[in-house]
Design an enzyme around this catalytic site. Structure first.
Site, short mmCIF file in Angstrom:
data_model
loop_
_atom_site.label_atom_id
_atom_site.label_comp_id
_atom_site.label_asym_id
_atom_site.label_seq_id
_atom_site.Cartn_x
_atom_site.Cartn_y
_atom_site.Cartn_z
N CYS A 253 0.88 -1.17 0.00
CA CYS A 253 0.00 0.00 0.00
C CYS A 253 0.91 1.21 0.00
CB CYS A 253 -0.84 0.05 1.28
SG CYS A 253 -1.96 -1.32 1.45
N ARG B 211 1.73 1.55 -5.94
CA ARG B 211 1.80 0.64 -4.79
C ARG B 211 0.41 0.11 -4.41
NH1 ARG B 211 6.46 0.97 -1.92
NH2 ARG B 211 5.37 0.02 -0.18
N TRP C 228 -4.03 -1.40 -1.33
CA TRP C 228 -3.96 -2.60 -2.16
C TRP C 228 -4.43 -3.71 -1.25
CZ3 TRP C 228 -3.58 -3.93 -7.07
CH2 TRP C 228 -3.35 -5.27 -7.37
N ASN D 63 0.64 -0.07 6.26
CA ASN D 63 1.06 -0.91 5.14
C ASN D 63 1.73 -2.13 5.76
OD1 ASN D 63 2.23 -2.02 2.84
ND2 ASN D 63 3.94 -0.57 2.83
N GLY D 64 1.19 -3.31 5.51
CA GLY D 64 1.77 -4.53 6.10
C GLY D 64 0.67 -5.51 6.43
N GLU E 242 8.58 -21.37 -18.41
CA GLU E 242 8.46 -19.99 -17.92
C GLU E 242 9.69 -19.15 -18.34
OE1 GLU E 242 6.64 -17.75 -16.68
OE2 GLU E 242 7.88 -16.46 -15.43
N LYS F 23 9.42 -15.83 -20.66
CA LYS F 23 9.89 -14.51 -20.20
C LYS F 23 10.86 -13.93 -21.22
CE LYS F 23 7.80 -13.87 -17.83
NZ LYS F 23 6.67 -14.07 -16.98
N GLU G 120 8.95 -12.85 -24.46
CA GLU G 120 7.99 -11.74 -24.38
C GLU G 120 8.66 -10.38 -24.22
OE1 GLU G 120 4.90 -11.92 -21.28
OE2 GLU G 120 6.23 -13.06 -20.00
N HIS H 86 13.75 -36.50 -29.23
CA HIS H 86 12.61 -36.84 -30.09
C HIS H 86 12.30 -35.75 -31.11
CE1 HIS H 86 11.95 -40.41 -27.76
NE2 HIS H 86 11.87 -39.70 -26.63
N LYS I 259 -1.12 -6.41 -19.79
CA LYS I 259 -1.00 -7.01 -18.47
C LYS I 259 -2.19 -7.90 -18.14
CE LYS I 259 0.88 -7.43 -14.44
NZ LYS I 259 2.00 -8.38 -14.55
C1 G6P Z 1 -1.04 -11.86 -19.75
C2 G6P Z 1 0.22 -11.34 -19.10
C3 G6P Z 1 1.01 -12.47 -18.44
C4 G6P Z 1 0.11 -13.25 -17.49
C5 G6P Z 1 -1.17 -13.73 -18.18
C6 G6P Z 1 -2.16 -14.31 -17.20
O1 G6P Z 1 -0.72 -12.63 -20.86
O2 G6P Z 1 1.03 -10.69 -20.05
O3 G6P Z 1 2.12 -11.95 -17.76
O4 G6P Z 1 0.82 -14.35 -16.99
O5 G6P Z 1 -1.81 -12.65 -18.83
O6 G6P Z 1 -2.62 -13.30 -16.36
P1 G6P Z 1 -3.28 -13.56 -14.97
O7 G6P Z 1 -3.63 -12.19 -14.45
O8 G6P Z 1 -4.52 -14.38 -15.22
O9 G6P Z 1 -2.32 -14.28 -14.09
#
Ligand code: G6P
Length: 607
Positions: free
Chosen positions: A2, A27, A74, A100-101, A480, A484, A487, A503, A602
């Site tokens: 927060c 935040r 938050w 905050n905490g 993953e 990363k 992307e 294979h 996002k």
């Molecule tokens: C988008 C974002 C990813 C995320 C995915 C799922 O593709 O770019 O970074 O992993 O959505 O999002 P979520 O909010 O459901 O975890």
């Protein structure tokens, strides 16, 4: 996470705190609140949603005052609404707090305070702090704050003000950031310098366990009853850098927060002595969970890879068969509802359309729906029958990093919960918990190697294709790592199960196609070494993620990044960290727009 802002001085604080809150919106932005304190009077303003939508309402109220505390929320405990927005107050509306905490023991404290006659008006953990201060208040605010903090277990950045002593603000810190700005006949308090550097660049960093009393012309700081002497530091960063805690990008800031995210996800949830965990959000379905014989895990992107790791954990330690699907696939296949089955949705935002559409469909069909999400009050959190929050704080960078660690940690907790309902012994439960508690420290050790990881990323920056390989728990981590890298750097990267190389994918291996091999010293280590040798025999370059102390591997591979030893099921929580750093530094060396990669969003709210 927060944001906190406070002011005591001779000027009107309204615009100072408002602009500070706006700077801190990264935040937390689900609701906000501002409170002015005067002798025997207060003015309180709270609204849900982003500040820009309602700031005119605030300005129209024309509140004025030179003692003020404010907060961006938050949510972690309690839904997103005005009642739960800070500042919170005691029964008599005399003592106001922003926090905050997490107060770990808030439930027991709240029960006790209610028995003693206190009336609560929110669902938050923070409100207990206001009532505790009220309970201990005689005629001195800082003494009451000190006494109240003795009862609290958890973390706090805390600012307190009272209409009984309107000439002071009391500030306290334990594991949540808080700084004091020193101005001309005024002091400011904030979660980070970005909120106040337009007004002063002179700051005092509070340390854990310190309490500060701020008056217009005076500041006193105490630690365990003794007065501390603190130096004033001069901030020479610009505002943008300050928001990112001095890091160039939110992504790096968020990676650096990974140890804290792991810690926050488990905070107050471990019953060490019983080898068990306490997950309040699952209490309502405890008996149903005892009965289930199968689970489907559903997510998208990074959350989907967390599900893949969860499958290994739950099958190995809770003896429940697990299927994993992308939201976008699950929706269109024939859903077979099993009476004794459950579906667990994993999503950082809780708003991903592909995941939500499956949730709605499955609810209509009468399935038991569970969720793991970061955003309190999100659609997923509201729609599922039960769930657990990851408490990772807002994630700003489009590419998800710290949220993944929050999801993995909660999946470990869910595994212990389901396992202990079944065959997992108390000894095994304790063993996992003891090791999980070490993970934040081990994660910090990996982050300390960031300069070496940056050098390795720079060394490989001309390459256009990468394999990521891993087996068992670290196969999803290979996926993953590849996601990363692609992307945010726009180079081609693919994750492959180590055993699958021969294979097909091996046909592509040559000098210009390096491999990142995740090969900690675990049950599949020897098999991974065979895969690495297959690559080396074809002149492929290999970067290994290996366990500390494994010197032998240096003889086979081109570069090594070490991670500490831990239980096999917990290795993904460590092995993914160097991959997040590698992707970050690789993209940085290519000068990519790291926090906002092209074509991506996002929260993907379209199917
Ligand atoms: C988008 C974002 C990813 C995320 C995915 C799922 O593709 O770019 O970074 O992993 O959505 O999002 P979520 O909010 O459901 O975890």
């Amino acid at each position: 996470m927060c944001g906190i802002v406070g002011y005591i001085g001779k000027q009107d604080a309204s615009n100072i705190v408002l602009s500070g809150l706006k700077r801190l919106e990264y935040r937390g932005y689900d609701s906000y609140g501002i409170c002015f304190i005067e002798k025997d009077k207060h003015h309180l303003f709270k609204r849900v949603g982003k500040i820009e939508k309602t700031e005119q309402d605030f300005l129209n109220k024309n509140f004025k005052g030179s003692v003020c505390i404010a907060h961006n929320r938050w949510a972690t405990t309690g839904l997103v609404n005005e009642e739960n927005a800070h500042p919170h107050c005691d029964c008599k509306e005399e003592i106001f707090v922003v926090h905050n905490g997490i107060v770990e023991n808030y439930k027991e404290l709240k029960e006790k305070l209610i028995k003693e006659g206190h009336k609560f008006s929110s669902e938050t953990d923070t409100e207990v702090i206001a009532h505790l201060i009220e309970k201990y208040y005689k005629d001195n605010l800082e003494n009451a704050v000190k006494r109240a903090l003795d009862d609290i277990r958890g973390t706090y950045g805390l600012v307190v003000a009272s209409v009984k002593e309107p000439d002071k603000i009391v500030v306290a810190r334990m594991s949540s950031p808080l700084i004091i700005g020193v101005g001309d006949n005024e002091f400011l308090v904030a979660s980070d310098p970005s909120a106040i550097i337009s007004r002063t660049r002179q700051i005092i960093n509070l340390d854990d366990g310190e309490i500060a009393v701020l008056e217009v012309n005076n500041i006193r700081i105490y630690k365990e009853e003794k007065e501390s002497k603190k130096d004033i530091q001069i901030i020479d960063w610009d505002i943008e850098l300050a928001e990112k805690d001095g890091h160039e990008h939110f992504m790096l800031k968020e990676i650096m927060e990974e140890p804290n995210v792991i810690e926050d996800a488990m905070r107050g949830r471990l019953l060490d002595d019983m080898g068990m965990v306490k997950l309040g959000g699952l209490e309502g379905v405890e008996n149903k969970l005892r009965e289930i014989n199968s689970l489907s895990l559903v997510g998208c992107g990074t959350a989907y890879y967390a599900c893949r790791v969860g499958k290994y954990m739950i099958e190995e330690y809770a003896d429940i068969p697990v299927e994993v699907d992308f939201g976008s696939e699950f929706r269109y296949k024939k859903p077979i509802i099993k009476k004794d089955g459950g579906i667990l949705f994993v999503s950082q935002s809780g708003e991903t359309a592909d995941t939500l559409s499956c949730l709605k469909e499955m609810k209509e069909k009468g399935a038991l729906t569970l969720g793991i999400t970061n955003v309190v009050g999100s659609s997923q959190a509201r729609e599922t029958d039960a769930g657990v929050y990851t408490r990772s704080g807002p994630e700003i960078s489009v590419a998800s990093t710290k949220a993944f660690l929050g999801q993995l940690t909660v999946l470990v907790l869910v595994t212990i919960y389901l396992g202990r309902q079944r065959n997992m012994s108390m000894v095994m439960g304790k063993r996992i918990i003891d090791e999980l508690k070490r993970i934040p420290e081990l994660a910090k050790k990996i982050l300390k190697q960031k300069e070496e990881i940056e050098k390795i990323a720079q060394k490989y920056k001309e390459y256009k294709n990468f394999w990521f390989i891993g087996r068992k728990y670290n196969y999803p981590i290979a996926l993953e790592g590849a996601l990363k890298l692609k992307e945010i750097s726009y180079v081609h990267a693919e994750g492959v199960a180590g055993g699958e190389l021969k294979h097909g994918p091996l046909a592509l291996v040559e000098e210009s196609f390096p491999t990142i091999a995740i090969c900690p010293s675990d049950s599949v280590y020897d098999k991974m070494i065979s895969n690495i040798e297959e690559i080396k025999a074809r002149k492929g370059l290999v970067i290994a993620i290996a366990t500390e102390g494994n010197e032998e591997i240096k003889k086979i591979v081109d570069d090594v990044i070490y991670i500490p030893k831990t239980l096999e099921m917990l290795t993904p929580l460590l092995s993914v960290i160097p991959l997040h750093l590698f992707a970050y530094y690789f993209a940085k060396s290519l000068k990519r727009d790291i926090d906002r990669p092209r074509n991506l969003a996002k929260s993907v709210t379209v199917e």
